[in-house]
Design a protein around this motif. Structure first.
Motif, PDB file in Angstrom:
ATOM      1  N   GLY A 119       0.818  -1.204   0.000  1.00  0.00           N
ATOM      2  CA  GLY A 119       0.000   0.000   0.000  1.00  0.00           C
ATOM      3  C   GLY A 119       0.855   1.258   0.000  1.00  0.00           C
ATOM      4  N   GLU A 120       0.185   2.402   0.155  1.00  0.00           N
ATOM      5  CA  GLU A 120       0.902   3.681   0.150  1.00  0.00           C
ATOM      6  C   GLU A 120       1.283   4.060   1.574  1.00  0.00           C
ATOM      7  OE1 GLU A 120       0.361   8.412  -1.148  1.00  0.00           O
ATOM      8  OE2 GLU A 120      -1.341   7.022  -1.239  1.00  0.00           O
ATOM      9  N   PHE A 121       2.502   4.580   1.725  1.00  0.00           N
ATOM     10  CA  PHE A 121       2.973   5.012   3.037  1.00  0.00           C
ATOM     11  C   PHE A 121       2.470   6.413   3.364  1.00  0.00           C
ATOM     12  CE2 PHE A 121       6.357   1.859   2.145  1.00  0.00           C
ATOM     13  CZ  PHE A 121       6.183   1.085   3.277  1.00  0.00           C
ATOM     14  N   TYR A 122       1.949   6.555   4.583  1.00  0.00           N
ATOM     15  CA  TYR A 122       1.582   7.852   5.141  1.00  0.00           C
ATOM     16  C   TYR A 122       2.532   8.134   6.301  1.00  0.00           C
ATOM     17  CZ  TYR A 122      -3.037   7.815   2.791  1.00  0.00           C
ATOM     18  OH  TYR A 122      -4.049   7.814   1.874  1.00  0.00           O
ATOM     19  N   LEU A 123       3.000   9.364   6.416  1.00  0.00           N
ATOM     20  CA  LEU A 123       3.917   9.752   7.484  1.00  0.00           C
ATOM     21  C   LEU A 123       3.346  10.924   8.275  1.00  0.00           C
ATOM     22  CD1 LEU A 123       7.318   9.691   5.550  1.00  0.00           C
ATOM     23  CD2 LEU A 123       6.266   7.833   6.849  1.00  0.00           C
ATOM     24  N   TRP A 124       3.687  10.984   9.563  1.00  0.00           N
ATOM     25  CA  TRP A 124       3.222  12.058  10.447  1.00  0.00           C
ATOM     26  C   TRP A 124       4.306  12.349  11.467  1.00  0.00           C
ATOM     27  CZ3 TRP A 124       2.137  13.535  15.437  1.00  0.00           C
ATOM     28  CH2 TRP A 124       1.146  14.528  15.641  1.00  0.00           C
ATOM     29  N   GLY A 125       4.699  13.616  11.608  1.00  0.00           N
ATOM     30  CA  GLY A 125       5.712  13.971  12.593  1.00  0.00           C
ATOM     31  C   GLY A 125       6.282  15.349  12.343  1.00  0.00           C
ATOM     32  N   ARG A 126       7.117  15.793  13.271  1.00  0.00           N
ATOM     33  CA  ARG A 126       7.668  17.149  13.198  1.00  0.00           C
ATOM     34  C   ARG A 126       8.811  17.259  12.190  1.00  0.00           C
ATOM     35  NH1 ARG A 126       8.258  18.600  19.512  1.00  0.00           N
ATOM     36  NH2 ARG A 126       9.453  20.388  18.707  1.00  0.00           N
ATOM     37  N   HIS A 127       9.217  16.147  11.605  1.00  0.00           N
ATOM     38  CA  HIS A 127      10.239  16.194  10.560  1.00  0.00           C
ATOM     39  C   HIS A 127       9.642  16.529   9.192  1.00  0.00           C
ATOM     40  CE1 HIS A 127       8.334  12.339  10.356  1.00  0.00           C
ATOM     41  NE2 HIS A 127       9.068  11.897   9.356  1.00  0.00           N
ATOM     42  N   LEU A 128       8.327  16.490   9.070  1.00  0.00           N
ATOM     43  CA  LEU A 128       7.687  16.759   7.782  1.00  0.00           C
ATOM     44  C   LEU A 128       7.712  18.250   7.473  1.00  0.00           C
ATOM     45  CD1 LEU A 128       4.596  14.391   7.934  1.00  0.00           C
ATOM     46  CD2 LEU A 128       6.856  13.949   6.953  1.00  0.00           C
ATOM     47  N   SER A 129       7.930  18.584   6.217  1.00  0.00           N
ATOM     48  CA  SER A 129       8.054  19.981   5.803  1.00  0.00           C
ATOM     49  C   SER A 129       6.745  20.748   5.978  1.00  0.00           C
ATOM     50  CB  SER A 129       8.487  20.052   4.336  1.00  0.00           C
ATOM     51  OG  SER A 129       7.401  19.724   3.477  1.00  0.00           O
ATOM     52  N   MET A 130       6.840  22.074   5.827  1.00  0.00           N
ATOM     53  CA  MET A 130       5.665  22.937   5.927  1.00  0.00           C
ATOM     54  C   MET A 130       4.795  22.842   4.684  1.00  0.00           C
ATOM     55  SD  MET A 130       7.554  26.351   7.398  1.00  0.00           S
ATOM     56  CE  MET A 130       6.015  27.263   7.700  1.00  0.00           C
ATOM     57  N   GLY A 131       5.402  22.500   3.534  1.00  0.00           N
ATOM     58  CA  GLY A 131       4.670  22.441   2.274  1.00  0.00           C
ATOM     59  C   GLY A 131       5.553  22.903   1.135  1.00  0.00           C
ATOM     60  N   TYR A 132       4.954  23.061  -0.050  1.00  0.00           N
ATOM     61  CA  TYR A 132       5.669  23.513  -1.237  1.00  0.00           C
ATOM     62  C   TYR A 132       5.385  24.998  -1.472  1.00  0.00           C
ATOM     63  CZ  TYR A 132       6.219  18.519  -2.286  1.00  0.00           C
ATOM     64  OH  TYR A 132       6.526  17.191  -2.230  1.00  0.00           O
ATOM     65  N   LEU A 133       6.433  25.785  -1.619  1.00  0.00           N
ATOM     66  CA  LEU A 133       6.297  27.223  -1.784  1.00  0.00           C
ATOM     67  C   LEU A 133       5.478  27.577  -3.027  1.00  0.00           C
ATOM     68  CD1 LEU A 133       7.047  30.153  -1.080  1.00  0.00           C
ATOM     69  CD2 LEU A 133       9.174  29.817  -2.371  1.00  0.00           C
ATOM     70  N   ASN A 134       4.478  28.419  -2.819  1.00  0.00           N
ATOM     71  CA  ASN A 134       3.642  28.953  -3.908  1.00  0.00           C
ATOM     72  C   ASN A 134       2.991  27.850  -4.744  1.00  0.00           C
ATOM     73  OD1 ASN A 134       4.423  31.551  -3.112  1.00  0.00           O
ATOM     74  ND2 ASN A 134       6.161  31.562  -4.533  1.00  0.00           N
ATOM     75  N   ASN A 135       2.793  26.693  -4.156  1.00  0.00           N
ATOM     76  CA  ASN A 135       2.178  25.586  -4.886  1.00  0.00           C
ATOM     77  C   ASN A 135       1.127  24.940  -3.980  1.00  0.00           C
ATOM     78  OD1 ASN A 135       1.551  23.344  -6.474  1.00  0.00           O
ATOM     79  ND2 ASN A 135       3.652  23.165  -7.231  1.00  0.00           N
ATOM     80  N   GLU A 136       0.007  25.631  -3.880  1.00  0.00           N
ATOM     81  CA  GLU A 136      -1.058  25.170  -2.985  1.00  0.00           C
ATOM     82  C   GLU A 136      -1.632  23.828  -3.432  1.00  0.00           C
ATOM     83  OE1 GLU A 136      -5.215  26.877  -0.979  1.00  0.00           O
ATOM     84  OE2 GLU A 136      -4.213  27.993  -2.589  1.00  0.00           O
ATOM     85  N   TYR A 137      -1.729  23.634  -4.747  1.00  0.00           N
ATOM     86  CA  TYR A 137      -2.295  22.392  -5.264  1.00  0.00           C
ATOM     87  C   TYR A 137      -1.454  21.193  -4.846  1.00  0.00           C
ATOM     88  CZ  TYR A 137      -3.453  18.667  -8.546  1.00  0.00           C
ATOM     89  OH  TYR A 137      -3.779  17.454  -9.103  1.00  0.00           O
TER      90      TYR A 137
END
Length: 567
Positions: A371-389
């Motif tokens: 299956g697909e891996f899901y991750l959760w934790g404080r090591h995960l980034s804030m997101g992609y700059l200027n790429n809301e989609y």
């Protein structure tokens, strides 16, 4: 820029703030720290310990942690004097050295965004990053790097200054400074003014951008918060045998490209966290055989983070040393080779556990529990700059990252990755094939191969498109026809006279053809590939590139359907 706004676990805006994925108790709930709090804490605890060491003609020049911290403050004041705005980029273009580290930390102290850039990037690649990060300042190593920025500076509307931090300027230009000139600029900036900027920073705000390679789409700027860096460094340490002063001071060597976040974590932030000493390898460490090994022999690091190419060179060096070693030393080398090979194989297995204090799940599993891996934790980034989609596609509202990686999770908590969702090939018999491991094996079996793309959706058999390692234009990133020296040496070793890509394409070189076929046969002979063999292959006349459209946006072979040229 707009007022910072907290919107949840992720954001696509540089001014955004995110909710930290803190556990209610146990691992992962350590108090958040900013970069300044981390660096100041270490400088306070270990002021007189060696922080950084640089090789010069007279030996090793070192600075202590308190000197390191004060130099970062001094550089931060100069950034403010040059007009660095809050949440604007500082591009750092060059090889690892003390001044790279200082520019990295000082840009964050001054409220900017640190943006490490791969030293071999072309002018156009640098332009994209500068525009995307709204860079106010560029820190370049030498005249070669300076010329890249000068070629595109008219397009960089946010750029205010360029600092060449090594060597003298060949020509004095407006708003261009040497390192020495740069450091004197901030004398009029008070400690109070700098401290006001530092005190305004929060652990859940962005302080760094790391750019993806752009092999499956446009390069994306991954936003990292202060907490991403400080928490992850501390969490990784829980699974490493590192020690802290005064019991022992770790000694490490810096050589990996600092535009990579794993390099920064292991060579900048973990050392700061534990008060380790970092010594810099030569800029040619990854190019000239023996250069890095010579540094390792001289520095004698207590621990070492290696990439596959380095372990291979170390194994080769040990093999050659074994031939001439005395009996005791020979036995020691044999043991080291066995241990090194074991570690190397473990690293190559695409297997590991979640970082301490984080969580992982496997969702949407099939009958084989893939299956697909899901991750959760404080090591995960804030997101992609200027790429809301892309950001909303990657993260769900509960903060889980949907990685797109497919694999299994065993009873001991080990993750086993076998491929990507978008990479799966479905044959005409309905069989699922994960091509990435096969592609990696091809590149390992045939060292002259740069890219290997297996295709065969709804086909009776698999085919593979191959590109060769060739010279690349430093200005445009466009691949040339000339093969790299590494490939030419390989050809000579195997009695081939080829020097260009077109000497090999269209089956013109029977020696190289036989080597490629042998590498493919080795994969086909493995039992797990009995029902899906590679029966056709083709060497393309041009390597993949952003300019050509194969990299930097979705692949032309998207869907992995066999192209007409190989049917």
């Amino acid at each position: 820029m707009s007022t910072p706004k907290t919107i949840g676990f992720f954001t696509s805006q540089l001014t955004g703030e995110v909710i930290l994925r803190e556990n209610k108790n146990g691992e992962g709930n350590q108090a958040p720290l900013t970069i300044h709090e981390l660096v100041l804490g270490t400088a306070t605890r270990y002021p007189d310990l060696i922080a950084l060491g640089t090789r010069n003609v007279d030996g090793w020049e070192t600075i202590t942690y308190i000197e390191y911290y004060e130099l970062c403050r001094k550089a931060a004041k100069s950034f403010l004097k040059l007009g660095l705005e809050r949440f604007h980029g500082v591009g750092i273009l060059g090889y690892n050295c003390t001044r790279w580290f200082v520019a990295d930390i000082a840009s964050i102290f001054a409220g900017g965004i640190s943006v490490g850039i791969f030293p071999n990037n072309s002018s156009q690649a640098c332009r994209f990053i500068a525009e995307n990060s709204e860079a106010n300042i560029f820190m370049v190593e030498n005249d070669w790097q300076l010329q890249k920025i000068l070629k595109v500076q008219d397009h960089l509307r946010h750029l205010k200054a360029i600092v060449q931090y090594k060597d003298k300027l060949t020509k004095k230009l407006p708003n261009t400074y040497t390192w020495e000139e740069f450091l004197t600029l901030g004398v009029t900036i008070s400690d109070e003014m700098l401290d006001k900027v530092i005190d305004s920073q929060k652990p859940n705000q962005c302080c760094m951008l790391v750019y993806t390679m752009g092999t499956t789409g446009p390069p994306k700027a991954v936003m990292l918060s202060h907490d991403n860096i400080t928490w992850t460094s501390a969490a990784v340490l829980q699974s490493l045998p590192y020690t802290y002063p005064p019991e022992n001071q770790e000694v490490l060597v810096s050589y990996l490209p600092l535009c990579l976040i794993n390099a920064q974590i292991f060579e900048i932030w973990i050392p700061v966290t534990i008060g380790a000493s970092i010594f810099f390898a030569e800029p040619d460490a990854m190019k000239i055989q023996g250069s890095l090994i010579n540094t390792l022999l001289e520095v004698r690091p207590t621990t070492f983070c290696g990439v596959p190419e380095v372990w291979e060179e170390l194994m080769q060096r040990m093999r050659s040393d074994q031939m001439s070693a005395a009996s005791f030393k020979r036995n020691l080398i044999v043991w080291a080779r066995k241990m090194g090979l074991k570690a190397y194989k473990n690293r190559e297995s695409d297997c590991g556990k979640a970082i301490a204090g984080s969580h992982n799940l496997v969702r949407n599993t099939d009958q084989e529990d893939i299956g697909e891996f899901y991750l959760w934790g404080r090591h995960l980034s804030m997101g992609y700059l200027n790429n809301e989609y892309k950001t909303k596609k990657a993260f769900d509202q509960k903060g889980w990252l949907h990685t797109g990686d497919l694999g299994t999770l065993d009873n001991e908590g080990f993750i086993h990755i076998i491929g990507r969702i978008e990479e799966v090939i479905i044959t005409n018999q309905g069989e699922k094939i994960f091509p990435v491991p096969m592609e990696n094996m091809l590149k390992e079996n045939i060292p002259i191969i740069h890219h290997a793309i297996i295709v065969g959706n709804q086909a009776k058999f698999l085919s593979v498109l191959l590109t060769l390692k060739c010279e690349i234009s430093s200005d445009t990133g466009e691949p040339h026809n000339m093969l790299t020296q590494e490939v030419i040496n390989f050809c000579r070793k195997n009695n081939s006279k080829s020097v260009k890509v077109t000497d090999i394409t269209n089956n013109q070189d029977p020696i190289i053809d036989a080597i490629i076929q042998k590498g493919i046969d080795a994969i086909n002979e493995q039992p797990e590939h009995e029902n899906h063999k590679i029966l056709k292959w083709k060497v393309l006349e041009k390597d993949f590139s952003i300019m050509g459209g194969e990299l930097g946006r979705p692949r032309r072979c998207d869907g992995r359907t066999s192209p007409e040229s190989i049917k």
